[in-house]
Design a protein around this motif. Sequence first.
Motif, short mmCIF file in Angstrom:
data_model
loop_
_atom_site.label_atom_id
_atom_site.label_comp_id
_atom_site.label_asym_id
_atom_site.label_seq_id
_atom_site.Cartn_x
_atom_site.Cartn_y
_atom_site.Cartn_z
N LEU A 153 -114.73 85.78 -29.60
CA LEU A 153 -114.63 84.34 -29.81
C LEU A 153 -116.02 83.74 -29.72
O LEU A 153 -116.78 84.03 -28.79
CB LEU A 153 -113.73 83.69 -28.75
CG LEU A 153 -112.26 84.12 -28.72
CD1 LEU A 153 -111.49 83.27 -27.71
CD2 LEU A 153 -111.62 84.03 -30.09
N ASP A 154 -116.35 82.90 -30.68
CA ASP A 154 -117.64 82.21 -30.72
C ASP A 154 -117.35 80.72 -30.56
O ASP A 154 -116.90 80.07 -31.49
CB ASP A 154 -118.34 82.50 -32.04
CG ASP A 154 -119.71 81.84 -32.13
OD1 ASP A 154 -120.15 81.25 -31.12
OD2 ASP A 154 -120.33 81.92 -33.20
N ASN A 155 -117.59 80.21 -29.33
CA ASN A 155 -117.26 78.81 -29.03
C ASN A 155 -115.82 78.47 -29.43
O ASN A 155 -115.55 77.45 -30.07
CB ASN A 155 -118.24 77.87 -29.75
CG ASN A 155 -119.64 77.99 -29.18
OD1 ASN A 155 -119.82 78.03 -27.96
ND2 ASN A 155 -120.63 78.04 -30.06
N GLY A 156 -114.92 79.38 -29.07
CA GLY A 156 -113.50 79.15 -29.30
C GLY A 156 -112.98 79.60 -30.64
O GLY A 156 -111.77 79.60 -30.88
N ARG A 157 -113.86 80.02 -31.56
CA ARG A 157 -113.43 80.44 -32.90
C ARG A 157 -113.33 81.97 -32.97
O ARG A 157 -114.29 82.67 -32.64
CB ARG A 157 -114.43 79.94 -33.97
CG ARG A 157 -114.55 78.43 -34.04
CD ARG A 157 -115.57 78.00 -35.09
NE ARG A 157 -116.88 78.58 -34.86
CZ ARG A 157 -117.51 79.39 -35.70
NH1 ARG A 157 -116.94 79.70 -36.87
NH2 ARG A 157 -118.70 79.88 -35.42
N ILE B 112 -109.32 85.08 -19.88
CA ILE B 112 -108.62 86.20 -19.27
C ILE B 112 -108.01 87.05 -20.39
O ILE B 112 -107.35 86.53 -21.29
CB ILE B 112 -107.50 85.71 -18.32
CG1 ILE B 112 -108.11 84.94 -17.15
CG2 ILE B 112 -106.67 86.89 -17.81
CD1 ILE B 112 -107.06 84.30 -16.25
N ILE B 113 -108.28 88.36 -20.32
CA ILE B 113 -107.66 89.29 -21.26
C ILE B 113 -106.49 89.96 -20.54
O ILE B 113 -106.68 90.67 -19.54
CB ILE B 113 -108.66 90.36 -21.73
CG1 ILE B 113 -109.80 89.71 -22.52
CG2 ILE B 113 -107.95 91.41 -22.59
CD1 ILE B 113 -110.91 90.68 -22.92
N ASN B 114 -105.30 89.72 -21.01
CA ASN B 114 -104.13 90.36 -20.42
C ASN B 114 -103.88 91.74 -21.02
O ASN B 114 -103.56 92.69 -20.31
CB ASN B 114 -102.88 89.49 -20.61
CG ASN B 114 -102.89 88.27 -19.70
OD1 ASN B 114 -103.36 88.33 -18.57
ND2 ASN B 114 -102.40 87.15 -20.21
N ALA C 105 -106.85 75.54 -25.15
CA ALA C 105 -106.65 76.15 -23.84
C ALA C 105 -105.20 76.62 -23.70
O ALA C 105 -104.27 76.03 -24.25
CB ALA C 105 -107.01 75.17 -22.74
N GLY C 106 -105.04 77.70 -22.93
CA GLY C 106 -103.72 78.23 -22.66
C GLY C 106 -103.52 79.61 -23.23
O GLY C 106 -104.45 80.21 -23.80
N ASP D 246 -103.82 89.62 -26.34
CA ASP D 246 -103.11 88.59 -25.59
C ASP D 246 -104.05 88.05 -24.52
O ASP D 246 -104.44 88.79 -23.60
CB ASP D 246 -101.85 89.17 -24.95
CG ASP D 246 -100.81 89.57 -25.98
OD1 ASP D 246 -100.51 88.74 -26.86
OD2 ASP D 246 -100.34 90.72 -25.94
N ILE D 247 -104.41 86.78 -24.63
CA ILE D 247 -105.44 86.22 -23.76
C ILE D 247 -105.00 84.87 -23.21
O ILE D 247 -103.99 84.31 -23.66
CB ILE D 247 -106.78 86.04 -24.52
CG1 ILE D 247 -106.63 84.98 -25.62
CG2 ILE D 247 -107.26 87.36 -25.09
CD1 ILE D 247 -107.93 84.59 -26.30
N ILE D 248 -105.75 84.37 -22.26
CA ILE D 248 -105.60 83.00 -21.77
C ILE D 248 -106.94 82.30 -21.93
O ILE D 248 -107.96 82.77 -21.41
CB ILE D 248 -105.15 82.97 -20.29
CG1 ILE D 248 -103.78 83.65 -20.14
CG2 ILE D 248 -105.09 81.53 -19.78
CD1 ILE D 248 -103.30 83.75 -18.72
#
Length: 775
Positions: A669-673, A766-768, A698-699, A643-645
């Motif tokens: 994640l590699d550039n968002g992937r 952010i890692i929740n 984002a989010g 669960d991340i942001i």
Amino acid sequence: MLLLSGVSVPSLAQGTAANMPAPQDAAAVDRRVLPVQPAPFQGQIGTTYKTSRPDYAPPVQAPAGAPNVLLIMTDDVGFGAASTFGGPVPTPNLDRLASRGLRYNRFHTTAMCSPTRASLLTGRNPHNVGTGYLADGSAGYPGYNGEIPRSAASIAKVLKLNGYSTAMIGKHHNIPGGQKSAAGPFDLWPTGLGFEHFYGFIGGDTDQWHPLLYRNTERVHDEPQHGETLDHLFVDDALSWLHTQKAAAPDKPFFLYLAPGTAHAPHQAPPEWIAKFKGKFDSGWDQLRSETLKRQIAQGVAPRGTKLTPRPDAIPAWSSLSPAEQAADARMMEVFAGMLAYQDAQIGRLLDELDRMGQTENTFIIFIEGDNGGSAEGNVSGSMNELGTLANGVVETTESKTALMDRMGGPGTYQLYPVGWSWATNSPFQWTKQVASHLGGTRNGMVVSWPARIQDQGKIRSNFTHVIDVAPTILEAIGLPVPVTVEGVQQQPIDGQSMMYSFAPNAPEKPRTQYFELAGSRAIYKDGWLANTTPGRLPWHASGGQTPLEEYKWELYDLRKDFSQSTDLAAKEPERLAEMKALWTEEAKRSQVFPLDDRLGGRSLGSRDPEQRKQFVYWGAGITVTPSDGPPFGFGSFSLTADIIVPDGGASGVLLADGSRLAGWSFFLDNGRPVMVHATSIQPGGQHRVAAAETIPAGPAQIRYDYKGRGMMRGGTVRISVNGRTVAEGDIPKSAFVLANGDLETGQDTGEPVTDYSNTTQFSGIINKISVDLN
């Protein structure tokens, strides 16, 4: 001191020079009960300070003239490796230590690291302190639980309670698997065993370029700089500690235990040190072994007439290898030699500083070159990935070694030389590490130096000595008794005996009985005779022996006339052999050796709690967990949910990584992937990757990685989903059973990474929460 208007004045609580406590009279102190009991209060207590007289408890001090103690033990260095004992690797600093001290050519260890280290620290036989095997391979029996009991206080604790400053730097392999996390307990960490300062690593080994280090009980991310490796970092820390200790208490003696990981795998060294040995081993292990014995005889390390024991059938002749394989294998020995020589140079820096500080004369130095014989765990072909060879089914070929020759000894490798070199560096003895029945596993060189007390310098001693003798020797050298109780716990008897008598010239041999046992391999020594079993399991095989434990054959040797254990007398002296076997059983019962178990791995699996943990939860980034306390990724199927942001502009970096590129998992994640990489080895095809094609906006987001395994080391399928929607699927053809050279980390992948990342490993979002569920 109190500060009044910028002027310092003595605090009333400190007293004045006239009423400050004097040290306790050493003769009046009962050091058999530790801590030393404080003297009764001798002052006077009135209603106010004006009618009172203080009496300060005197500090406990070491006996007058007590020496500093420097204990050094290296790792997996065979008897015939260092030049000090006739070996091919120049060790000029150990040579100079021997020139102002004594060399012992009949000193013995236990054939394995954890048992040797437990015996070294306690003066007891390894099974008597719960360490008959690796501490992190503990089993539910008294001799194998991996826990040094409080009834066997370490030499560090005894010295600390007798007025010494104590420090340990290097390898500590005496913590059971379940006690290595930040949750503790820390009783069996160095700081719990009496060391006031610890800087080093826990477990069997660590990468020399990217080590996993602790300061006391806290994980630190230090790495060697400027092309140096870990031994340089260790000696830097030793020098810093010594300088601080002598600045604060110049008259207080120190006990410093330096236990570098050299030359355990991974064999790694700065390239310029490896280059010093280019071409030196092209003639192979058979010739090296013969040349070593010639030097040993010339030095007096081995007596004239010593026979060179034959090469076991399981080890190939050098001449049987192809030219390409010879070239690769010779290079692996060059790396080992560079590593050992580099370590000697670092220890030389420490010896130089003791000289410069004026501490050498009254520093009692014990240097043990190896905690067992040279390691055969690299298999017949050697390994560029030690655990991969032992546990993950990685097979080295001539082609795979040749392809990595230029990288040997450098970052990203975890190599261990072929068993032929291990056998050669144990010259002139049979066998290697793990084989407690033969001297190739248990005979190590030792040097002692104490210029203030040893007058017969530069000589060789051939008295039978054992690692359990070190602690009682230190106590006698200082003038301390073996304590009866320590911190309220009655102490069990010391099994070793002091070696101090052997400092005198021509000291006669003392009567001696000593058993040996490791993973079913057995021996018993008594007054020059040795009875021992024939190995039932090759030391590079992890499974149980090919011979049932009850059917191991026994051999008999007269070591008074046969230095190298070369001539089996079992057929000629059956009655003596029967007596020796009965004596072994008697000693084994006394020392908690039973039940015998000849498995290298898996011995503790049957005793584990059947209700094993099924879920592992990590609340954020920056968490580090040792492998024994993390999820067993190699045992089957699992799901990882993060669960991340994701920040504006997207996210990159590691969510969770465990292990390294030698064997490990990374979810990132590699550039968002979203990506998952599983490494099984550094060989071509050893990296398996499953990646999504689309980026996460984002989010808040939930990323899930589902792995469905097909069985042990057989790989499986991967599905990656984001917010419940599948974004990638793929197949992992092969999986690793044991991960290598890395802790589990969230939000980063430090040290030797699992893979090459396109960006920093630090997660930019952010890692929740991350949870791993075993299926």
